[in-house]
Design a protein around this motif. Structure first.
Motif, PDB file in Angstrom:
ATOM      1  N   SER A  62       0.838  -1.205   0.000  1.00 34.02           N
ATOM      2  CA  SER A  62       0.000   0.000   0.000  1.00 34.02           C
ATOM      3  C   SER A  62       0.872   1.254   0.000  1.00 34.02           C
ATOM      4  O   SER A  62       0.458   2.295  -0.504  1.00 34.02           O
ATOM      5  CB  SER A  62      -0.931   0.007   1.210  1.00 34.02           C
ATOM      6  OG  SER A  62      -0.182   0.029   2.408  1.00 34.02           O
ATOM      7  N   HIS A  63       2.069   1.148   0.570  1.00 35.73           N
ATOM      8  CA  HIS A  63       3.021   2.263   0.569  1.00 35.73           C
ATOM      9  C   HIS A  63       4.353   1.770   1.102  1.00 35.73           C
ATOM     10  O   HIS A  63       4.453   0.651   1.605  1.00 35.73           O
ATOM     11  CB  HIS A  63       2.495   3.441   1.383  1.00 35.73           C
ATOM     12  CG  HIS A  63       2.288   3.162   2.844  1.00 35.73           C
ATOM     13  ND1 HIS A  63       1.338   2.282   3.323  1.00 35.73           N
ATOM     14  CD2 HIS A  63       2.921   3.647   3.946  1.00 35.73           C
ATOM     15  CE1 HIS A  63       1.378   2.255   4.641  1.00 35.73           C
ATOM     16  NE2 HIS A  63       2.341   3.063   5.047  1.00 35.73           N
ATOM     17  N   CYS A  64       5.360   2.636   0.994  1.00 37.34           N
ATOM     18  CA  CYS A  64       6.720   2.225   1.361  1.00 37.34           C
ATOM     19  C   CYS A  64       7.067   2.671   2.779  1.00 37.34           C
ATOM     20  O   CYS A  64       7.803   3.642   2.961  1.00 37.34           O
ATOM     21  CB  CYS A  64       7.723   2.779   0.345  1.00 37.34           C
ATOM     22  SG  CYS A  64       9.348   2.041   0.504  1.00 37.34           S
ATOM     23  N   HIS A  65       6.514   1.968   3.770  1.00 41.23           N
ATOM     24  CA  HIS A  65       6.872   2.199   5.169  1.00 41.23           C
ATOM     25  C   HIS A  65       7.354   0.891   5.771  1.00 41.23           C
ATOM     26  O   HIS A  65       6.877  -0.185   5.383  1.00 41.23           O
ATOM     27  CB  HIS A  65       5.669   2.727   5.966  1.00 41.23           C
ATOM     28  CG  HIS A  65       5.620   4.219   6.074  1.00 41.23           C
ATOM     29  ND1 HIS A  65       4.493   4.902   6.438  1.00 41.23           N
ATOM     30  CD2 HIS A  65       6.594   5.160   5.876  1.00 41.23           C
ATOM     31  CE1 HIS A  65       4.750   6.203   6.448  1.00 41.23           C
ATOM     32  NE2 HIS A  65       6.018   6.380   6.105  1.00 41.23           N
ATOM     33  N   GLU A  66       8.235   1.026   6.776  1.00 37.94           N
ATOM     34  CA  GLU A  66       8.967  -0.114   7.321  1.00 37.94           C
ATOM     35  C   GLU A  66       8.066  -1.280   7.749  1.00 37.94           C
ATOM     36  O   GLU A  66       8.409  -2.441   7.521  1.00 37.94           O
ATOM     37  CB  GLU A  66       9.859   0.343   8.495  1.00 37.94           C
ATOM     38  CG  GLU A  66       9.144   0.712   9.803  1.00 37.94           C
ATOM     39  CD  GLU A  66       8.446   2.058   9.785  1.00 37.94           C
ATOM     40  OE1 GLU A  66       8.589   2.783   8.778  1.00 37.94           O
ATOM     41  OE2 GLU A  66       7.750   2.375  10.769  1.00 37.94           O
ATOM     42  N   ASP A  67       6.937  -0.970   8.381  1.00 39.87           N
ATOM     43  CA  ASP A  67       6.091  -2.043   8.911  1.00 39.87           C
ATOM     44  C   ASP A  67       5.312  -2.753   7.790  1.00 39.87           C
ATOM     45  O   ASP A  67       4.836  -3.868   7.987  1.00 39.87           O
ATOM     46  CB  ASP A  67       5.130  -1.525   9.996  1.00 39.87           C
ATOM     47  CG  ASP A  67       4.473  -0.200   9.657  1.00 39.87           C
ATOM     48  OD1 ASP A  67       4.993   0.527   8.790  1.00 39.87           O
ATOM     49  OD2 ASP A  67       3.422   0.109  10.249  1.00 39.87           O
ATOM     50  N   HIS A  68       5.229  -2.118   6.624  1.00 39.17           N
ATOM     51  CA  HIS A  68       4.442  -2.701   5.526  1.00 39.17           C
ATOM     52  C   HIS A  68       5.278  -3.560   4.572  1.00 39.17           C
ATOM     53  O   HIS A  68       4.722  -4.243   3.721  1.00 39.17           O
ATOM     54  CB  HIS A  68       3.713  -1.599   4.750  1.00 39.17           C
ATOM     55  CG  HIS A  68       2.680  -0.926   5.601  1.00 39.17           C
ATOM     56  ND1 HIS A  68       1.327  -1.142   5.457  1.00 39.17           N
ATOM     57  CD2 HIS A  68       2.818  -0.079   6.654  1.00 39.17           C
ATOM     58  CE1 HIS A  68       0.678  -0.443   6.369  1.00 39.17           C
ATOM     59  NE2 HIS A  68       1.566   0.212   7.107  1.00 39.17           N
ATOM     60  N   PHE A  69       6.613  -3.492   4.718  1.00 38.55           N
ATOM     61  CA  PHE A  69       7.455  -4.377   3.899  1.00 38.55           C
ATOM     62  C   PHE A  69       8.319  -5.284   4.766  1.00 38.55           C
ATOM     63  O   PHE A  69       9.223  -5.936   4.252  1.00 38.55           O
ATOM     64  CB  PHE A  69       8.315  -3.592   2.896  1.00 38.55           C
ATOM     65  CG  PHE A  69       9.252  -2.560   3.494  1.00 38.55           C
ATOM     66  CD1 PHE A  69      10.285  -2.938   4.344  1.00 38.55           C
ATOM     67  CD2 PHE A  69       9.130  -1.222   3.184  1.00 38.55           C
ATOM     68  CE1 PHE A  69      11.165  -2.009   4.885  1.00 38.55           C
ATOM     69  CE2 PHE A  69      10.009  -0.264   3.721  1.00 38.55           C
ATOM     70  CZ  PHE A  69      11.031  -0.678   4.573  1.00 38.55           C
ATOM     71  N   GLY A 149      -1.041  11.144   0.836  1.00 49.36           N
ATOM     72  CA  GLY A 149      -1.025  12.018   2.006  1.00 49.36           C
ATOM     73  C   GLY A 149      -0.166  11.420   3.099  1.00 49.36           C
ATOM     74  O   GLY A 149       0.779  12.038   3.584  1.00 49.36           O
ATOM     75  N   HIS A 150      -0.484  10.188   3.478  1.00 44.95           N
ATOM     76  CA  HIS A 150       0.352   9.460   4.441  1.00 44.95           C
ATOM     77  C   HIS A 150       1.758   9.315   3.847  1.00 44.95           C
ATOM     78  O   HIS A 150       2.763   9.605   4.490  1.00 44.95           O
ATOM     79  CB  HIS A 150      -0.299   8.104   4.704  1.00 44.95           C
ATOM     80  CG  HIS A 150       0.433   7.245   5.678  1.00 44.95           C
ATOM     81  ND1 HIS A 150       0.485   7.509   7.027  1.00 44.95           N
ATOM     82  CD2 HIS A 150       1.146   6.101   5.501  1.00 44.95           C
ATOM     83  CE1 HIS A 150       1.198   6.571   7.631  1.00 44.95           C
ATOM     84  NE2 HIS A 150       1.615   5.698   6.727  1.00 44.95           N
ATOM     85  N   THR A 151       1.817   8.857   2.615  1.00 44.05           N
ATOM     86  CA  THR A 151       3.006   8.964   1.751  1.00 44.05           C
ATOM     87  C   THR A 151       2.485   9.420   0.380  1.00 44.05           C
ATOM     88  O   THR A 151       1.280   9.338   0.124  1.00 44.05           O
ATOM     89  CB  THR A 151       3.745   7.615   1.591  1.00 44.05           C
ATOM     90  OG1 THR A 151       2.915   6.722   0.834  1.00 44.05           O
ATOM     91  CG2 THR A 151       4.114   6.982   2.935  1.00 44.05           C
ATOM     92  N   GLY A 168      -4.881   0.136   4.010  1.00 41.30           N
ATOM     93  CA  GLY A 168      -3.485   0.375   4.395  1.00 41.30           C
ATOM     94  C   GLY A 168      -3.393   1.185   5.665  1.00 41.30           C
ATOM     95  O   GLY A 168      -3.943   0.817   6.706  1.00 41.30           O
ATOM     96  N   ASP A 169      -2.735   2.348   5.586  1.00 43.54           N
ATOM     97  CA  ASP A 169      -2.569   3.186   6.781  1.00 43.54           C
ATOM     98  C   ASP A 169      -3.552   4.348   6.862  1.00 43.54           C
ATOM     99  O   ASP A 169      -3.315   5.320   7.578  1.00 43.54           O
ATOM    100  CB  ASP A 169      -1.128   3.685   6.888  1.00 43.54           C
ATOM    101  CG  ASP A 169      -0.283   2.740   7.753  1.00 43.54           C
ATOM    102  OD1 ASP A 169      -0.854   1.772   8.304  1.00 43.54           O
ATOM    103  OD2 ASP A 169       0.929   2.965   7.877  1.00 43.54           O
ATOM    104  N   ILE A 170      -4.652   4.257   6.144  1.00 40.93           N
ATOM    105  CA  ILE A 170      -5.822   5.039   6.570  1.00 40.93           C
ATOM    106  C   ILE A 170      -6.448   4.093   7.582  1.00 40.93           C
ATOM    107  O   ILE A 170      -7.418   3.386   7.318  1.00 40.93           O
ATOM    108  CB  ILE A 170      -6.760   5.353   5.383  1.00 40.93           C
ATOM    109  CG1 ILE A 170      -6.003   6.204   4.362  1.00 40.93           C
ATOM    110  CG2 ILE A 170      -8.015   6.089   5.869  1.00 40.93           C
ATOM    111  CD1 ILE A 170      -6.818   6.593   3.150  1.00 40.93           C
TER     112      ILE A 170
END
Ligand SMILES: [Zn+2]
Length: 301
Positions: A62-69, A149-151, A168-170
């Motif tokens: 959903s986006h490139c953040h540490e917890d999501h990969f 917005g979040h990324t 994702g992170d919404i």
């Protein structure tokens, strides 16, 4: 799969995290079509249960953040997909660190943590997707909805025919929206929250805490999530009844709680609340003083 807590919604399985989806863990999604199986946002918790997963054909983020990969390294030989705006950030640790934009004293321990605790593995050739792209899996499909917005590249995935909208992170938790990195943008995030409200779905799934919601609980949670932005801004405005420096705003903590301990908190408070200060200045509710402080403008004076 052998986890009793997983939630099966047709072709879609929500791999519920052991700790209820509390950061750094989260709920990943598995979508099994007749031709392809896709894993969405592999969490750190998947490392302990990789033997329970079926063969994976591709990994969507959903986006490139540490917890999501954090679990993506388990599937290094498979294509890794990111929105085209986030894809460059998985190519190297330096590129990822630019995404966060933390100052040197935070950047150094953070890059060690991203490697040690979140298994950062660079992907030199991520496969980019765009808004409206469709992944065909045989008897089901995944549609990309760009909700930035979040990324910059943050995207939701709408899975058919299950009618599951993965957000994702919404993430709709009581923490509220996170727009605290160099790459984040509050106003764009607010636009995405308006947009997502108008997307009907049978099930709404999030990465952290919430898991799966029906439409009415989604609407309720979304309202509270939007309110959190307003309450941060009104609390900030009250705090600026006296002239304050940005450092004082950061120390006050409007996003995190006083007891929270994460190495990047000060940077996130700064990025988040400076966006609120900028907006309040732009609409004439706050002014800057000659000594570099910010202060609420009394409309009666
Ligand atoms: Zn995130």
């Amino acid at each position: 799969m052998d986890q009793d807590r997983d939630l099966v919604l047709g072709k879609t399985t929500v791999l519920m995290a052991e700790n209820g989806g509390k950061y750094p863990d989260g709920n990943s999604l598995l979508v099994q079509g007749t031709e392809q199986t896709v894993l969405i946002d592999p969490s750190v918790g998947l490392v302990n249960r990789q033997h329970t997963l079926p063969r994976i054909d591709r990994v969507l983020h959903s986006h490139c953040h540490e917890d999501h990969f954090a679990g993506s390294f388990l599937f290094q030989e498979k294509p890794w997909h990111f929105h085209e705006y986030d894809a460059p950030s998985i190519k190297s640790l330096d590129a990822l660190m630019e995404f966060y934009g933390y100052p040197a004293h935070i950047d150094k321990p953070w890059r060690q943590k991203v490697v040690a605790d979140f298994n950062f593995t660079s992907c030199l050739h991520p496969v980019p997707f765009r808004d409206g792209d469709i992944f065909e899996l045989g008897d089901c499909e995944i549609r990309v909805i760009h909700l930035p917005g979040h990324t910059p590249g943050h995207s939701a995935f709408h899975i058919f025919p299950d009618d599951v909208l993965y957000l994702g992170d919404i993430e709709l938790s009581s923490f509220g929206p996170y727009y605290g990195d160099a790459c984040s943008d509050l106003i764009t995030f607010e636009n995405s929250l308006r947009l997502v409200h108008d997307i009907p779905a049978k099930h709404y799934a999030t990465f952290h805490h919430i898991g799966v919601l029906d439409r009415s609980n989604f609407e309720k949670r979304l309202r509270q999530f939007v309110e959190k932005i307003k309450s941060r801004e009104s609390e900030l405005l009250s705090f600026l009844s006296e002239p304050r420096t940005v450092d004082e705003v950061v120390d006050h903590r409007f996003v995190f709680r006083p007891g929270d301990e994460l190495i990047y908190i000060d940077a996130v408070e700064r990025y988040s609340m400076c966006q609120h200060i900028d907006r309040l200045v732009a609409v004439g509710k706050v002014c800057s003083t000659q000594d570099g402080r910010f202060m609420k403008i009394d409309p009666t004076s």
